[in-house]
Write a protein that holds these residues in place. Structure first.
Motif, PDB file in Angstrom:
ATOM      1  N   ASN A  68      -0.376 -24.203 -47.927  1.00 55.16           N
ATOM      2  CA  ASN A  68      -1.377 -24.050 -46.971  1.00 55.16           C
ATOM      3  C   ASN A  68      -2.371 -25.361 -46.967  1.00 55.16           C
ATOM      4  O   ASN A  68      -3.229 -25.125 -47.987  1.00 55.16           O
ATOM      5  CB  ASN A  68      -1.891 -22.485 -47.056  1.00 55.16           C
ATOM      6  N   LYS A  90      -4.769 -25.864 -45.020  1.00 62.96           N
ATOM      7  CA  LYS A  90      -5.980 -25.382 -44.252  1.00 62.96           C
ATOM      8  C   LYS A  90      -6.526 -26.853 -43.431  1.00 62.96           C
ATOM      9  O   LYS A  90      -5.676 -27.454 -42.762  1.00 62.96           O
ATOM     10  CB  LYS A  90      -7.031 -24.904 -45.197  1.00 62.96           C
ATOM     11  N   HIS A 143      -4.173 -14.726 -42.014  1.00 63.25           N
ATOM     12  CA  HIS A 143      -4.842 -15.444 -43.407  1.00 63.25           C
ATOM     13  C   HIS A 143      -6.263 -14.985 -43.188  1.00 63.25           C
ATOM     14  O   HIS A 143      -6.990 -14.604 -42.226  1.00 63.25           O
ATOM     15  CB  HIS A 143      -4.892 -17.070 -43.360  1.00 63.25           C
ATOM     16  N   GLU A 203      -3.091 -11.785 -50.554  1.00 58.29           N
ATOM     17  CA  GLU A 203      -3.905 -12.661 -50.766  1.00 58.29           C
ATOM     18  C   GLU A 203      -5.257 -11.842 -50.828  1.00 58.29           C
ATOM     19  O   GLU A 203      -5.794 -11.868 -49.789  1.00 58.29           O
ATOM     20  CB  GLU A 203      -3.986 -13.746 -49.583  1.00 58.29           C
ATOM     21  N   ALA A 220      -9.932 -13.586 -54.619  1.00 57.58           N
ATOM     22  CA  ALA A 220      -9.076 -14.677 -55.614  1.00 57.58           C
ATOM     23  C   ALA A 220      -8.773 -15.988 -54.682  1.00 57.58           C
ATOM     24  O   ALA A 220      -8.379 -16.824 -55.340  1.00 57.58           O
ATOM     25  CB  ALA A 220      -7.775 -14.060 -55.939  1.00 57.58           C
ATOM     26  N   GLY A 260      -9.557 -19.595 -53.376  1.00 56.48           N
ATOM     27  CA  GLY A 260     -10.175 -20.610 -53.526  1.00 56.48           C
ATOM     28  C   GLY A 260     -11.550 -20.560 -54.621  1.00 56.48           C
ATOM     29  O   GLY A 260     -12.420 -21.378 -54.588  1.00 56.48           O
ATOM     30  N   GLY A 290      -3.802 -17.098 -53.908  1.00 54.45           N
ATOM     31  CA  GLY A 290      -5.122 -16.771 -54.337  1.00 54.45           C
ATOM     32  C   GLY A 290      -5.403 -17.439 -55.737  1.00 54.45           C
ATOM     33  O   GLY A 290      -4.787 -16.795 -56.902  1.00 54.45           O
ATOM     34  N   SER A 291      -5.695 -18.656 -55.830  1.00 55.27           N
ATOM     35  CA  SER A 291      -5.810 -19.580 -56.939  1.00 55.27           C
ATOM     36  C   SER A 291      -4.709 -19.685 -57.581  1.00 55.27           C
ATOM     37  O   SER A 291      -4.526 -19.707 -59.064  1.00 55.27           O
ATOM     38  CB  SER A 291      -7.051 -18.887 -57.561  1.00 55.27           C
ATOM     39  N   VAL A 292      -3.223 -19.890 -57.070  1.00 54.72           N
ATOM     40  CA  VAL A 292      -2.027 -20.266 -57.867  1.00 54.72           C
ATOM     41  C   VAL A 292      -2.216 -21.625 -58.291  1.00 54.72           C
ATOM     42  O   VAL A 292      -2.500 -22.363 -57.354  1.00 54.72           O
ATOM     43  CB  VAL A 292      -1.094 -19.908 -56.950  1.00 54.72           C
ATOM     44  N   LEU A 335       1.790 -18.414 -51.887  1.00 53.10           N
ATOM     45  CA  LEU A 335       1.131 -19.470 -50.879  1.00 53.10           C
ATOM     46  C   LEU A 335       0.084 -19.922 -51.408  1.00 53.10           C
ATOM     47  O   LEU A 335      -1.062 -19.312 -51.983  1.00 53.10           O
ATOM     48  CB  LEU A 335       0.709 -18.277 -49.682  1.00 53.10           C
ATOM     49  N   ILE A 336       0.029 -21.321 -51.437  1.00 52.64           N
ATOM     50  CA  ILE A 336      -0.566 -22.157 -52.464  1.00 52.64           C
ATOM     51  C   ILE A 336      -1.751 -22.665 -51.433  1.00 52.64           C
ATOM     52  O   ILE A 336      -1.416 -23.724 -50.518  1.00 52.64           O
ATOM     53  CB  ILE A 336       0.149 -23.300 -53.261  1.00 52.64           C
TER      54      ILE A 336
HETATM   55  P1  PGA Z   1      -6.076 -21.186 -52.894  1.00 55.72           P
HETATM   56  O1  PGA Z   1      -5.823 -20.869 -51.444  1.00 55.72           O
HETATM   57  O2  PGA Z   1      -4.781 -21.530 -53.572  1.00 55.72           O
HETATM   58  O3  PGA Z   1      -6.972 -22.524 -52.713  1.00 55.72           O
HETATM   59  O4  PGA Z   1      -6.849 -19.943 -53.602  1.00 55.72           O
HETATM   60  C1  PGA Z   1      -4.584 -19.659 -51.100  1.00 55.72           C
HETATM   61  C2  PGA Z   1      -4.577 -19.383 -49.541  1.00 55.72           C
HETATM   62  O5  PGA Z   1      -5.778 -19.245 -48.912  1.00 55.72           O
HETATM   63  O6  PGA Z   1      -3.593 -19.361 -49.148  1.00 55.72           O
END
Ligand code: PGA
Length: 254
Positions: A10, A12, A99, A171, A175, A177, A216-218, A236-237
């Motif tokens: 993702n 963003k 999201h 998500e 967690a 970002g 979430g922060s993977v 979901l990265i």
């Molecule tokens: P992140 O975002 O990997 O930067 O934590 C995940 C997401 O919001 O899909």
């Protein structure tokens, strides 16, 4: 149950068209050379990049393209919005729905997200439905109720056949970002709970087939222990998907 893993990036509100296409080529190249597993790979760039990205990838069955959002109405006087028909027309096949950044900044609630889910399915797109609790909801213990409502209020009007077209993504908002990940056990617990809820509503087959991603922060260094959990079917990265090397390292752990 053997579920094919999904790794979705993702992006963003990052990347111009030019940067998006070069990142895609870079990812595609490393995937070809180094990835030996059969994980499904999805890239979700900003809307303006969708069409040129699907053109670039034509004939490449390995990487699929998804949008990050869609409008809840079919068409009309909604200045600045993008509908499912337009997304379908770009050649994209997936749409992220719900999201937490949309829930938070655009005040999208479960009922409105149900409308989006219906339209994605009507246009033959596959929704990746995101759910998860905030920090406050986790701390207060409310999170079980919050998550169960996110699932039932947005999805449980669907027939079993329609439901089977969904991908889900847990998500936890705290967690995303932040660099703070749910522990593999914490995440798996929620995935298993949601699977149980789906089993109660539909049946065991539906529950065991649906893919539930964690987000979430993977990062490359924590992906493996997350993906090894029995109920976690990929990721979901966000941040780590903006770097080709990190993203592919995550795909390799799937
Ligand atoms: P992140 O975002 O990997 O930067 O934590 C995940 C997401 O919001 O899909």
């Amino acid at each position: 149950m053997n579920r094919t893993k999904i790794i979705a990036g993702n992006w963003k509100m990052n990347t111009t068209v030019e940067r998006g296409l070069s990142l895609t080529k870079e990812i595609e190249g490393i995937v070809k050379d180094e990835v030996t597993n059969d994980a499904e790979i999805i890239l979700c760039p900003p809307f303006v990049t969708l069409a040129s990205m699907t053109r670039l990838l034509q004939g490449n069955s390995r990487i699929q393209v998804g949008a990050q959002n869609c409008h809840q109405k079919e068409r009309g006087a909604y200045t600045g919005s993008i509908n499912c028909e337009m997304i379908k027309d770009t050649g994209a096949t997936y749409v992220i729905v719900g999201h937490s950044e949309r829930r938070q900044y655009a005040h999208e609630g479960n009922g409105l997200l149900a409308e989006k889910i219906d339209l994605t399915l009507k246009y033959g797109l596959k929704p990746i439905y995101c759910f998860g609790e905030t920090q406050v909801e986790r701390k207060s213990g409310e999170f079980v109720k919050v998550i169960s409502r996110q699932i039932s209020e947005s999805l449980f009007h669907l027939s079993q056949e329609a439901f089977s077209k969904l991908v889900l993504a847990y998500e936890p908002v705290w967690a995303i970002g932040t660099g703070e990940t749910a522990t593999p056990e914490q995440a798996n617990e929620i995935h298993a709970m949601v699977r149980e809820q789906i089993k109660q509503k539909y049946d065991i087959n539906t529950a065991e087939r649906v893919r539930i991603l964690y987000g979430g922060s993977v990062k490359p260094n924590n992906a493996q222990e997350l993906f090894q959990q029995p109920d976690i079917d990929g990721g979901l990265i966000g941040g780590a998907a903006l770097d080709a090397r990190s993203f592919v390292e995550i795909i390799k752990q799937a």
